[in-house]
Design a protein around this motif. Structure first.
Motif, short mmCIF file in Angstrom:
data_model
loop_
_atom_site.label_atom_id
_atom_site.label_comp_id
_atom_site.label_asym_id
_atom_site.label_seq_id
_atom_site.Cartn_x
_atom_site.Cartn_y
_atom_site.Cartn_z
N LEU A 83 0.80 0.30 3.20
CA LEU A 83 2.03 0.49 3.96
C LEU A 83 2.97 -0.70 3.80
O LEU A 83 4.18 -0.51 3.59
CB LEU A 83 1.70 0.71 5.44
CG LEU A 83 2.92 0.94 6.34
CD1 LEU A 83 3.70 2.17 5.92
CD2 LEU A 83 2.49 1.05 7.80
N ARG A 84 2.46 -1.90 3.92
CA ARG A 84 3.32 -3.09 3.76
C ARG A 84 4.02 -3.07 2.40
O ARG A 84 5.23 -3.30 2.30
CB ARG A 84 2.46 -4.35 3.93
CG ARG A 84 3.03 -5.63 3.36
CD ARG A 84 4.06 -6.29 4.24
NE ARG A 84 4.54 -7.53 3.61
CZ ARG A 84 3.98 -8.72 3.75
NH1 ARG A 84 2.91 -8.87 4.53
NH2 ARG A 84 4.49 -9.78 3.16
N GLU A 85 3.27 -2.79 1.36
CA GLU A 85 3.85 -2.75 0.02
C GLU A 85 4.93 -1.68 -0.07
O GLU A 85 6.00 -1.89 -0.67
CB GLU A 85 2.75 -2.47 -0.99
CG GLU A 85 3.21 -2.31 -2.42
CD GLU A 85 2.07 -1.93 -3.35
OE1 GLU A 85 2.33 -1.19 -4.32
OE2 GLU A 85 0.93 -2.38 -3.11
N THR A 86 4.68 -0.51 0.52
CA THR A 86 5.65 0.59 0.48
C THR A 86 6.91 0.23 1.25
O THR A 86 8.03 0.45 0.77
CB THR A 86 5.02 1.86 1.06
OG1 THR A 86 3.84 2.20 0.31
CG2 THR A 86 5.99 3.03 1.00
N VAL A 87 6.74 -0.32 2.44
CA VAL A 87 7.90 -0.70 3.24
C VAL A 87 8.69 -1.81 2.56
O VAL A 87 9.94 -1.78 2.52
CB VAL A 87 7.45 -1.12 4.65
CG1 VAL A 87 8.61 -1.77 5.42
CG2 VAL A 87 6.91 0.07 5.42
#
Length: 312
Positions: A83-87
């Motif tokens: 999620l962090r990478e996507t955001v």
């Protein structure tokens, strides 16, 4: 500066096919997180059911001064749920189109259940990032919500105002978010076309009244919840961990403002994702209103029509 008041509430796109997992999850060719741009400044995300059977929806809103991420999904491990990478990628892409320095991120939640807060720790060391804790004291302090749950608040993302409506009943720290720019009412697990699980009936009934009063005076284009659990046949749930063929159209949603909760929660049989407390059994809220210009493909595979009412 972006004028988020101009032509508000602006229309967006709910023309999307939501991936519904794979028969063999480890061989699923789809990404762990599906991303759909509702508009230039609003992104809908859904966790792949192959990663976690809850497959919750998440929301990313961009303002002039900061972005807001609502919920962090059901899985903590970034190797399985990045999620962090996507955001970070989505924020970087937006900043390329709308450059501004020192752009912060606020991470908040529709409520504090584990399938909505699991990846909070992925953002713990992210620069210029504030993560609002899921507890009631943390929520009221972060947003200045005095006299909970009787008084609503607002959040300013920099010209983009989000109304904060206390929504306890499903969970004691639940919040409903109304984005004035798009007219989206983001209800978490408190309201969507399907089975609604209630831990505090009195609090939930009061939440329904607050939402009716709010929607009676505000433009609401769509009501978006966080799960797809019920088939297109009213009252027929997907079995736990079921992976269905992909369906078309929006997240669990009604188009507003004609779609209203009515008559309060009532008893019905069903299997809650979260164990009921204080002896309160799961309840289903009757939803009234018309389908009203649904996007192509009508309802998603897990969304019951708005006129559906369970009879047992």
């Amino acid at each position: 500066m972006i004028d988020f008041l101009r032509d508000a509430p602006v229309e967006g796109s709910l023309d999307v096919v939501w991936h519904a997992g794979w028969s063999s999850p480890k061989h699923d060719p789809a990404p762990e997180i599906q991303v759909h741009a509702y508009s230039e400044h609003t992104v809908l995300l859904r966790q792949n059911m192959s990663v976690h059977f809850e497959a919750p929806f998440l929301f990313l809103l961009f303002g002039n001064d900061r972005a807001l991420l609502l919920d962090t999904g059901a899985s903590a491990d970034p190797d399985h749920f990045p999620l962090r990478e996507t955001v970070d990628r989505l924020v970087a892409d937006w900043l390329e189109r709308h450059p501004r320095p020192e752009y912060p991120l606020l991470v908040a939640h529709t409520h504090g259940h584990g399938d909505h807060i699991a990846a909070d720790r992925q953002f713990a060391d992210r620069p210029r990032t504030t993560v609002v804790g899921p507890g009631l004291d943390e929520v009221t302090a972060a947003f200045g919500l005095a006299d909970w749950p009787h008084r609503a608040g607002t959040l300013d993302l920099g010209g983009r105002i989000v109304d904060l409506i206390p929504g306890p009943g499903h969970q004691r720290a639940a919040l409903v978010f109304h984005d004035r720019h798009t007219g989206l009412l983001l209800t978490g697990d408190s309201l969507y076309p399907g089975r609604l699980y209630v831990e505090d009936r009195a609090a939930y009934s009061a939440t329904v009244d607050r939402l009716l009063d709010f929607c009676g005076t505000r433009p609401v284009r769509h009501v978006l919840g966080c799960h797809i659990e019920m088939t297109t046949t009213p009252c027929e749930d997907y079995p736990p961990r079921h992976r269905a063929p992909a369906g078309r159209a929006a997240a669990p949603a009604h188009r507003g403002p004609s779609a209203h909760p009515a008559q309060g929660p009532r008893r019905d049989r069903g299997r809650p994702r979260h164990p009921p407390v204080r002896g309160v059994r799961p309840r289903v809220l009757r939803l009234t209103g018309r389908p009203a210009d649904r996007p192509t493909g009508s309802y998603d595979e897990g969304v019951a029509p708005p006129s559906g009412r369970c009879q047992r």
